[in-house]
Enzyme design. Structure first.
Site, PDB file in Angstrom:
ATOM      1  N   ARG A   1       0.820  -1.211   0.000  1.00 37.85           N
ATOM      2  CA  ARG A   1       0.000   0.000   0.000  1.00 37.85           C
ATOM      3  C   ARG A   1       0.860   1.270   0.000  1.00 37.85           C
ATOM      4  NH1 ARG A   1      -5.076  -1.504   4.021  1.00 37.85           N
ATOM      5  NH2 ARG A   1      -6.404  -2.246   2.344  1.00 37.85           N
TER       6      ARG A   1
ATOM      7  N   LYS B   1     -17.066 -15.499   4.596  1.00 37.49           N
ATOM      8  CA  LYS B   1     -18.501 -15.383   4.887  1.00 37.49           C
ATOM      9  C   LYS B   1     -19.323 -14.918   3.689  1.00 37.49           C
ATOM     10  CE  LYS B   1     -18.020 -13.773   9.651  1.00 37.49           C
ATOM     11  NZ  LYS B   1     -18.106 -12.416  10.210  1.00 37.49           N
TER      12      LYS B   1
ATOM     13  N   GLY C   1      -7.886  -8.123   1.049  1.00 31.62           N
ATOM     14  CA  GLY C   1      -6.630  -8.272   1.785  1.00 31.62           C
ATOM     15  C   GLY C   1      -6.059  -9.673   1.703  1.00 31.62           C
TER      16      GLY C   1
ATOM     17  N   GLY D   1     -12.919  -3.732   1.644  1.00 28.03           N
ATOM     18  CA  GLY D   1     -14.282  -3.225   1.803  1.00 28.03           C
ATOM     19  C   GLY D   1     -14.666  -2.215   0.729  1.00 28.03           C
TER      20      GLY D   1
END
Ligand code: ADP
Ligand code: MG
Length: 398
Positions: free
Chosen positions: A41, A203, A355, A378
């Site tokens: 990053r 999930k 990630g 996200g």
């Protein structure tokens, strides 16, 4: 792009507040001091930082790191990131142990053109996450121009990602932000077909909106990882001790029906009693025996998914196919990474984000063959869902 970019701004002699995403994993160095674990990053922010320095601006970098909970936490200081950045850009990078306030203003006023300073973790102030007006104003008072280059935090309406822009005359997109949006918009809005999306990870509930949105544009949506088992259970399969989100079975059914044959699920699995290196692993087809967990997609599923991926003109991947952190459950994830790289070599437009997905991709050694490796997790999911990104919305219209 409908927002100002660096090309629209003359940064010469200006104090430029650059919101970067330096939320990087930290390690402990040999001498016991904290150091940067993975600098992807930081490297991704270099084009914007270089642009400002090369054009005679004063670069004032600001970022969050981890979750200090609105108060100072020495373990989450950005000081070591300043040192790391200094070695990357071969310039002295000053560090301010305060994020805002008079002492910071004084230091900034003493900066020469083309120099750079990193401010302490914005989340040491409780006003960051609450998008507090006073904290936003305090950040704004440090600079003449605001640039947001923190794609990974763009889905959050925090003081340093959104609130601050309201108090600036000029608020522009950074280079990384431009690149991310261009690449991701190509997936979301104008994909070449056949388009294949691969979704996995832990999930279903994290990614419902993204599954729904991508199932509308993709020709094939290949599911792997733990989220497979919620779908398979819903279809009446035995899933043993695999991770299932029992409260999402109805949603999974609704999504599956709505996708009308677009969704593909694993047909074989690598299973074991536990996601551990010592556990005995075996491959099973269809149903998973009682007491065993599905921990990776099996070889037949790998072959089927690989064929789809190689056939694609556009391919996007988020979420590992299994517990890739443990070697014996990493094959499915590695095979998908390799298939994406091979498809890219054949001209497919490929994007990987998330990630864990990006660390799996890096681990596979294929990252440099992918057309766009996103720094967002996200933010990427939010973008695909069609949600507006507060960090972009807040910027000045072009
Ligand atoms: P990303 O960060 O790329 O968005 P996620 O955070 O959604 O990905 O998911 C990554 C996690 O999912 C990994 O820690 C991995 O071990 C876990 N995972 C993948 N497959 C399974 C599985 N079958 N059972 C349990 N956990 C899994
Ligand atoms: Mg993750």
């Amino acid at each position: 792009m409908h927002k100002l970019t660096l090309d629209d701004v003359d940064v010469h002699g200006q104090r430029v507040l650059i919101r970067v995403d330096f939320n990087v994993p930290l390690n402990t160095s040999e001498d016991g001091r904290p150091c940067v674990g993975d600098d992807t990053r930081i490297r991704a922010a270099l084009p914007t930082i270089r642009h400002v320095l090369d054009h005679g601006g004063k670069a004032i970098l600001v970022s969050h790191l981890g979750r200090p909970g609105g108060q100072p936490d020495p373990d989450l200081s950005l000081a070591c990131v300043a040192d790391h950045l200094g070695t990357l850009i071969e310039e002295r990078v000053r560090f301010s142990s305060n994020t805002v306030g008079e002492t910071v203003e004084e230091v900034i006023n003493g900066m020469s053109d083309g120099s750079v300073i990193l401010l302490e973790n914005t989340r040491f102030d409780s006003g960051e996450k609450t998008n507090d007006t006073a904290f936003s104003k305090a950040l704004a008072s440090l600079a003449d121009v605001y640039v947001n280059d923190a794609f990974g935090a763009a889905h959050r309406a925090h003081a340093s990602t959104a609130g601050v822009a309201e108090f600036m005359d000029v608020a522009a997109l950074g280079r990384l932000m431009e690149d991310e949006i261009e690449a991701l918009a190509r997936i979301r809005d104008t994909p070449a077909h056949p388009m294949v999306a691969i979704l996995g990870g832990s999930k279903v509930s994290d990614k419902l909106g993204t599954i729904r949105a991508l199932s509308e544009t993709a020709d094939h949506l290949l599911i792997g990882g733990a989220m497979s088992y919620t779908f398979l259970k819903m279809l009446g399969h035995e899933v043993g001790a695999s991770r299932v989100e029992a409260d999402r079975l109805d949603t999974a059914e609704e999504l599956y029906k709505q996708a009308e044959g677009t969704i593909a699920l694993p047909t074989d699995h690598v299973v074991a009693e536990a996601p551990e290196a010592e556990a005995e692993a075996l491959v099973v087809e269809d149903d998973i025996p009682e007491g065993l967990m599905g921990l990776d997609i099996g070889p037949a599923t790998v072959d089927a998914y690989r064929a789809r991926i190689l056939d694609a003109a556009t391919v996007v991947w988020n979420g590992p196919m299994g517990v890739f952190e443990v070697d014996q459950f990493a094959d499915g994830t590695t095979a998908v990474a390799e298939a994406l790289a091979d498809a890219s070599d054949d001209g497919a437009f490929s994007v990987v984000g998330g990630g864990d997905s990006v660390s799996a991709l890096t681990q596979s050694g294929c990252a440099d063959r992918i057309r766009h490796v996103s720094t967002g997790g996200g933010a990427l999911l939010a973008f695909f869902e069609g949600a507006s990104l507060p960090g972009v919305e807040a910027l000045t219209d072009a």
